[in-house]
Design an enzyme around this catalytic site. Structure first.
Site, PDB file in Angstrom:
ATOM      1  N   GLU A  47     -79.458 -16.411  66.133  1.00 18.14           N
ATOM      2  CA  GLU A  47     -78.285 -16.928  65.956  1.00 18.14           C
ATOM      3  C   GLU A  47     -77.068 -15.982  66.057  1.00 18.14           C
ATOM      4  OE1 GLU A  47     -77.486 -19.779  66.404  1.00 18.14           O
ATOM      5  OE2 GLU A  47     -79.418 -20.912  65.981  1.00 18.14           O
ATOM      6  N   TYR A 130     -71.540 -21.749  60.797  1.00 21.38           N
ATOM      7  CA  TYR A 130     -72.403 -22.177  61.755  1.00 21.38           C
ATOM      8  C   TYR A 130     -73.906 -21.667  61.539  1.00 21.38           C
ATOM      9  CZ  TYR A 130     -75.380 -22.200  65.833  1.00 21.38           C
ATOM     10  OH  TYR A 130     -76.513 -22.442  66.754  1.00 21.38           O
ATOM     11  N   ASP A 148     -71.985 -25.788  66.692  1.00 22.88           N
ATOM     12  CA  ASP A 148     -71.770 -25.185  67.681  1.00 22.88           C
ATOM     13  C   ASP A 148     -70.883 -25.663  68.774  1.00 22.88           C
ATOM     14  OD1 ASP A 148     -73.456 -26.478  69.212  1.00 22.88           O
ATOM     15  OD2 ASP A 148     -74.832 -24.582  69.685  1.00 22.88           O
ATOM     16  N   CYS A 200     -75.626 -32.524  78.520  1.00 21.72           N
ATOM     17  CA  CYS A 200     -74.027 -32.845  78.063  1.00 21.72           C
ATOM     18  C   CYS A 200     -73.357 -31.457  78.514  1.00 21.72           C
ATOM     19  CB  CYS A 200     -74.030 -33.374  76.738  1.00 21.72           C
ATOM     20  SG  CYS A 200     -72.275 -33.968  76.509  1.00 21.72           S
ATOM     21  N   CYS A 207     -75.338 -37.636  82.589  1.00 19.07           N
ATOM     22  CA  CYS A 207     -75.510 -38.769  81.803  1.00 19.07           C
ATOM     23  C   CYS A 207     -76.381 -39.662  81.966  1.00 19.07           C
ATOM     24  CB  CYS A 207     -74.047 -39.567  82.018  1.00 19.07           C
ATOM     25  SG  CYS A 207     -72.467 -38.450  81.539  1.00 19.07           S
ATOM     26  N   CYS A 216     -72.310 -43.792  74.450  1.00 17.32           N
ATOM     27  CA  CYS A 216     -71.596 -43.013  74.657  1.00 17.32           C
ATOM     28  C   CYS A 216     -70.224 -43.273  75.309  1.00 17.32           C
ATOM     29  CB  CYS A 216     -72.036 -41.693  75.698  1.00 17.32           C
ATOM     30  SG  CYS A 216     -70.720 -40.393  75.917  1.00 17.32           S
TER      31      CYS A 216
END
Length: 358
Positions: A47, A130, A148, A200, A207, A216
């Site tokens: 990370e 985060y 994030d 996404c 989609c 959505c």
């Protein structure tokens, strides 16, 4: 207005997301199999490396660090110069200094054990909200809202939040809070990251393949690709400087270490003038040179972009005798790899070596 659109059932969507993740989630070297907790060292290391950096760029660095320093105690015992050298090219070098400081804190004060709460993790060098949430969820299986850029984008589109970043961040976090399930916290967080990274995406989201396509709201309104909205960016300024390429008869080049604090802190550099918005003349720059010499400007320079500004450096070359004294370290080009040289300095080196051959 957005709440008048089709309802969003968090439990149902979480189940669909985890089904998708089990089938299509990314295989990454720092991940444990689905349903298993991960080593907190691997989660933390990955990370930190992934901040402002792509997965593709991080993988070889992560594997290199893990092979060289397989535990946080091993990393803590490594000289900082070795860590900075291994990090070179990954950018944002304050992360590497904080990484080393954090490893030392965990090794010295916690006997190599990572804290298991967000509050304790936030006290460690270089660990933000985060990263703390990711470690808690992925390594310890505890509930945490992991946010994030990928997850912000998913939330903005799912709920059709049209206010721009960064002002909408609190709203997006609140939305993510409602979507966090009562179980599988690590898998849920990683699935959301993958959803944003693989389907996404910022441009041309897929989609039709998304497990959340039906509810959505951004997709239904035809605005998904425009979200999250962003406030207009200020134009980056350009700073200028002159780098001094000094060579001895034996081929060694003068390098020096940058101050520990500030941009590229603790890294090695080709000496240069300060970086400013006004152009330098070579005559003016002589006062900033590491020694007195007959400087010859190269016909080309280099350009590099940092987070907040562009940098353009001209290069002046000089050849000096072994008797000339200068503060720094004389290094032969064949040994540059053993020193913590950031990308901008490697650009200067490449240019100077190429011009020498011409």
């Amino acid at each position: 207005m957005t709440d008048s659109l089709p309802s969003i059932d968090p439990a149902h969507l979480s189940a669909r997301l985890l089904e998708w993740y089990a089938r299509d989630g990314r295989t990454l070297p720092w991940r444990a199999p689905m349903g298993q907790l991960n080593d907190p060292y691997k989660v933390w290391l990955s990370e930190i490396m992934l901040q402002q950096t792509t997965v593709r760029a991080v993988i070889p660095y992560f594997e290199g660090f893990l092979a060289r320093w397989p535990t946080v105690v091993d990393l803590a015992q490594a000289p900082l110069d070795d860590v900075l050298t291994a990090w070179a090219g990954l950018g944002y070098y304050a992360r590497a200094r904080n990484l080393h400081a954090c490893a030392q804190t965990i090794a010295q004060w916690r006997e190599g054990r990572f804290p298991e709460t967000e509050a304790e993790l936030l006290e460690l060098p270089g660990v933000g909200a985060y990263t703390a949430a990711a470690i808690v969820a992925i390594a310890f299986g505890k509930r945490a809202v992991v946010m994030d850029g990928n997850i912000e984008r998913v939330m903005a589109r799912l709920f059709a939040e049209t206010d721009p970043l960064p002002g909408v961040k609190k709203t997006l976090r609140a939305r993510a809070e409602t979507m966090t399930p009562t179980h599988s916290f690590g898998d849920h967080a990683q699935a959301l990251m993958d959803l944003g990274a693989s389907l996404c995406t910022p441009r041309s989201p897929a989609c039709g393949l998304c497990p959340w396509r039906d509810p959505c709201r951004g997709r239904r309104q035809g605005i998904a690709e425009s979200l999250p909205a962003k406030a207009p960016k200020k134009e980056k300024p350009t700073r200028l400087g002159i780098a001094f390429w000094v060579e001895r008869p034996d081929g060694a080049i003068l390098l020096r270490r940058r101050p520990e604090s500030g941009l590229l802190g603790g890294m090695m550099e080709v000496p240069s003038t300060p970086w400013r918005e006004d152009p330098w003349t070579l005559e003016e720059a002589r006062a900033e040179a590491p020694l007195t010499a007959n400087w010859t400007p190269l016909s080309e320079g280099i350009r590099h972009t940092f987070t907040h500004f562009h940098l353009e450096l001209s290069v002046a070359r000089a050849r000096v005798s072994t008797r000339d004294q200068a503060r720094g370290l004389w290094v032969k080009p064949a040994d540059f790899h053993a020193h913590a040289l950031p990308t901008v300095m490697r650009k200067i080196i490449k240019l100077a070596l190429r011009s020498k051959m011409m």
